[in-house]
Design an enzyme around this catalytic site. Structure first.
Site, PDB file in Angstrom:
ATOM      1  N   HIS A 132       0.802  -1.182   0.090  1.00  0.00           N
ATOM      2  CA  HIS A 132       0.057  -0.133  -0.054  1.00  0.00           C
ATOM      3  C   HIS A 132       0.734   1.225  -0.124  1.00  0.00           C
ATOM      4  CE1 HIS A 132      -3.941   1.695   0.431  1.00  0.00           C
ATOM      5  NE2 HIS A 132      -3.529   2.560   1.117  1.00  0.00           N
ATOM      6  N   HIS A 183      -4.040   3.323  -3.051  1.00  0.00           N
ATOM      7  CA  HIS A 183      -3.072   2.325  -3.478  1.00  0.00           C
ATOM      8  C   HIS A 183      -2.552   2.403  -4.927  1.00  0.00           C
ATOM      9  CE1 HIS A 183      -1.632  -2.069  -2.804  1.00  0.00           C
ATOM     10  NE2 HIS A 183      -1.248  -1.698  -3.775  1.00  0.00           N
ATOM     11  N   HIS A 185      -2.022   2.580  -8.401  1.00  0.00           N
ATOM     12  CA  HIS A 185      -2.801   1.623  -9.757  1.00  0.00           C
ATOM     13  C   HIS A 185      -2.884   2.604 -10.909  1.00  0.00           C
ATOM     14  CE1 HIS A 185      -5.855   4.185  -7.762  1.00  0.00           C
ATOM     15  NE2 HIS A 185      -6.566   3.912  -9.126  1.00  0.00           N
ATOM     16  N   GLU A 325     -12.022  27.510 -20.057  1.00  0.00           N
ATOM     17  CA  GLU A 325     -11.642  26.230 -21.022  1.00  0.00           C
ATOM     18  C   GLU A 325     -12.755  25.137 -21.345  1.00  0.00           C
ATOM     19  OE1 GLU A 325     -10.468  27.392 -17.758  1.00  0.00           O
ATOM     20  OE2 GLU A 325      -8.364  27.480 -18.211  1.00  0.00           O
TER      21      GLU A 325
END
Ligand code: AMP
Ligand code: ZN
Ligand code: ZN
Length: 353
Positions: A132, A183, A185, A325
């Protein structure tokens, strides 16, 4: 404690005192890759400390994280792991528990027209480490290389699905960059259509090729913009960067498809990505960031291969996207790319991070 002014889009409204300190007047630059204008409007100050991130937030702390080793049963089904069948895995590619598109639906009929399609597609999560507390930039270059190889392996599985037109690989790091899980990813979404930004990029690269006979990424302007280079890649701040301290990592060799990357080049790329992430972390106070792999459609025509060239775009999230934008598709960037490149070139990060 951070004394620097929080970075918000407010810095775009310059006070008269700050204007007088600026040496560069605003300038518009045309981005040749997406064919859009970017407005460079110098910030109150060009010191990187003014862009230091307020937070590198942790939206989902360690307790009971489904992506941690040992909690595999809390995740949606696995597609593959590295090494395969090893309980001590290093990387897992899994289905997304809350997918944007459904793999359960029938493939759409090829050539279907109209403005509605069943939401068929694949939405996967790549868990980059079993631990983690480890972030992508903490991994060794070889380990980051294995993450790249995992992406290519998954894309190669999807190439056989003829209704999948494009695969977007992306990473959200930090809540302000859209991450809901802390975590480490990344994600991959395989789409049954070619998204509008991809079509715009292909069209713009084709126009350049038709006019010059050359690939616009092979010809990309590097003077004053280079940050670093490795055996097969270089990193730079693009001439018309839409975002402050945006970085591109570009193959030095011409290649249309990211998923053709081999293991040796993946390790080289891993080393350069690690360096760039460490540089933005050091100079910008570990900011939230996104990276995106811009590649070519899976089943494009032969001629596309000559003028498309994949690359990675890293965007530290330092300024928000606001009304202007959204309305215009034009970005306002307060930092000139050559100034950002200098700041990133000059900070030293060791290979080991
Ligand atoms: P992000 O929101 O960018 O941090 O990406 C995390 C992704 O993981 C989200 O798209 C979630 O839908 C997905 N996700 C959350 N929990 C699980 C789980 N237990 N198994 C698989 N995917 C998950
Ligand atoms: Zn975890
Ligand atoms: Zn090229």
């Amino acid at each position: 404690m951070r004394k620097s002014k929080p970075t918000t889009h407010k810095h775009r409204t310059m006070s008269s005192s700050s204007t007088s300190e600026n040496q560069n007047p605003p300038q518009l630059r045309k981005d040749p890759i997406w064919n859009r204008w970017v407005i460079f409007s110098p910030a109150r100050s060009k010191r990187p400390s003014d862009f230091k991130s307020k937070s590198s937030s942790n939206p989902n702390p360690t307790t009971n994280c489904p992506f941690c080793i040992g909690n595999e049963h809390q995740c949606a089904p696995e597609i593959f792991r590295v090494p395969s069948e090893d309980p001590n895995w290093k990387i897992r590619v899994i289905q997304n528990l809350f997918p944007a598109l459904s793999r359960e639906l029938d493939d759409p009929v090829d050539g279907a027209s109209g403005s509605v399609l069943d939401g068929f597609g694949f939405h996967d999560v790549v868990i980059e480490t079993p631990v983690h507390s480890v972030q992508l930039c903490d991994l060794e270059r070889e380990e980051i290389g294995e993450v790249f190889v995992a992406y290519t392996r998954r894309i190669q599985q999807l190439v056989d699905r003829h209704s999948i037109k494009y695969v977007q690989v992306f990473k959200n790091h930090g809540a302000a960059a859209g991450a809901s899980m802390s975590h480490s990813h990344s994600q991959m979404i395989a789409l049954p259509v070619i998204p509008p930004s991809v079509s715009a990029r292909l069209g713009s690269m084709k126009d350049f090729f038709d006019q010059t006979g050359k690939c616009c990424i092979c010809e990309i302007q590097r003077e004053n913009l280079l940050i670093d280079s490795s055996t097969y890649f270089f990193s730079l701040v693009p001439y018309a960067a839409s975002f402050p301290f945006e970085i591109w990592i570009v193959p030095r060799y011409h290649s249309a498809h990211f998923h053709e990357l081999d293991a040796e080049k993946a390790i080289d790329l891993g080393g350069l990505l690690k360096q760039m992430l460490n540089k933005i972390s050091l100079q910008l106070n570990d900011p939230p960031f996104n990276f995106m792999i811009h590649t070519s459609p899976l089943h494009g025509n032969e001629s596309e291969l000559a003028y498309t060239h994949w690359f990675i775009q890293i965007v530290p999230q330092l300024v928000g996207t606001a009304g202007f934008e959204l309305a215009t598709g034009c970005y306002i960037n307060p930092v000139f790319p050559e100034d950002a490149a200098k700041v990133l070139r000059e900070v030293n990060v060791s290979e080991s991070g």
